[in-house]
Motif scaffolding. Structure first.
Motif, PDB file in Angstrom:
ATOM      1  N   ASN A  51       0.907  -1.326   0.034  1.00  0.00           N
ATOM      2  CA  ASN A  51       0.089   0.013   0.126  1.00  0.00           C
ATOM      3  C   ASN A  51       0.868   1.216   0.074  1.00  0.00           C
ATOM      4  N   ASP A  74      -5.847  11.219   2.736  1.00  0.00           N
ATOM      5  CA  ASP A  74      -6.943  10.315   2.753  1.00  0.00           C
ATOM      6  C   ASP A  74      -7.145   9.898   1.149  1.00  0.00           C
ATOM      7  N   PRO A  75      -6.866   8.515   0.764  1.00  0.00           N
ATOM      8  CA  PRO A  75      -7.160   8.315  -0.513  1.00  0.00           C
ATOM      9  C   PRO A  75      -8.526   8.560  -1.134  1.00  0.00           C
ATOM     10  N   SER A  76      -9.569   8.332  -0.355  1.00  0.00           N
ATOM     11  CA  SER A  76     -11.273   8.551  -0.760  1.00  0.00           C
ATOM     12  C   SER A  76     -11.403  10.017  -0.965  1.00  0.00           C
ATOM     13  N   THR A  77     -10.770  11.074  -0.230  1.00  0.00           N
ATOM     14  CA  THR A  77     -11.010  12.271  -0.461  1.00  0.00           C
ATOM     15  C   THR A  77      -9.942  13.188  -0.924  1.00  0.00           C
ATOM     16  N   TYR A 114      -9.266   4.556  11.545  1.00  0.00           N
ATOM     17  CA  TYR A 114      -8.735   5.578  10.680  1.00  0.00           C
ATOM     18  C   TYR A 114      -8.502   6.868  11.614  1.00  0.00           C
TER      19      TYR A 114
END
Length: 177
Positions: A51, A74-77, A114
Motif C-alpha cells: 500500500n 485520505d485516498p478517498s477524499t 482511521y
C-alpha cells in the motif's frame, strides 16, 4: 490652565513623544526575520505492505521553537489529515539548529481505525510522552543543518545521532508555504 498654555504643553509633549515613537518603530523595522522562519512543507509517498500513502510534513520554525506536523492523505477524499505533531524548543547558530522535543501528539482514531485528525498533545515528562516518543525511534534532542535556496530548504537531521546526515531519511527538501 489657559488655552495657550495647553497648546504649548501639547507641543512640548509631541516633541518628546514623536522621536520616541519613531525610534521604537525603526528598531522593529531593523529586526531581520531569519531566513529559516516560517512554514515549510515536503511531500513523500510511503509504501508498506503493498500500500502507498502520501504524507505531508509541515514544519514551522520560529526564532526559538518549532512545530512539526505529519499529515496523511485520505485516498478517498484526497484531503490531508493531521496524524502526528511534535513541538519543541530550538537554538540556532549559523546554519545549525539544536532542537529538543517538548511535546508530542497523535491523532485519535475512529471506530474503523482511521485517524480523525484531532491530535491530543502530551508534554515532556508524562508517561504517555515517553511512550509515544520512544515509538518514533528518534532522539528527543537532535541536531539539524539547513540550507536555503529561493523557496526551498534542504534540512538534514541526524535522526540516529551517529554524527552524520548520510542515513536514509535524514535529508528532506521543503518548500516555503
Amino acid at each position: 490652565m489657559r488655552k495657550t498654555e495647553v497648546i504649548k504643553w501639547c507641543k512640548t509633549l509631541l516633541m518628546i513623544i514623536v522621536p520616541v515613537i519613531m525610534l521604537s518603530s525603526c528598531n522593529k523595522d531593523d529586526e531581520v526575520k531569519a531566513d529559516y522562519m516560517g512554514t515549510w512543507s515536503a511531500l513523500a509517498t510511503v509504501s508498506e505492505s503493498g500500500n502507498s500513502i502520501q504524507c505531508k510534513d509541515k514544519i514551522t520554525f520560529t526564532q526559538s521553537g518549532f512545530s512539526d506536523l505529519l499529515q496523511l492523505c485520505d485516498p478517498s477524499t484526497g484531503r490531508f489529515i493531521d496524524y502526528m505533531k511534535l513541538n519543541g524548543t530550538m537554538a540556532v547558530s549559523g546554519n545549525t539548529m539544536n532542537l529538543k522535543t517538548t511535546e508530542i501528539g497523535v491523532s485519535t482514531f475512529d471506530l474503523r481505525g482511521y485517524p480523525t485528525g484531532s491530535i491530543i498533545m502530551y508534554k515532556e515528562g508524562s508517561d504517555i510522552f515517553t511512550s509515544l516518543f520512544s515509538q518514533t525511534g528518534q532522539s528527543q534532542a537532535f541536531k539539524s543543518v539547513y540550507e536555503i535556496s529561493g523557496s526551498k530548504m534542504t534540512l538534514k537531521t541526524d535522526n540516529n545521532n551517529d554524527g552524520d546526515y548520510t542515513d536514509a531519511g535524514e535529508t528532506t527538501v521543503y518548500t516555503k508555504e
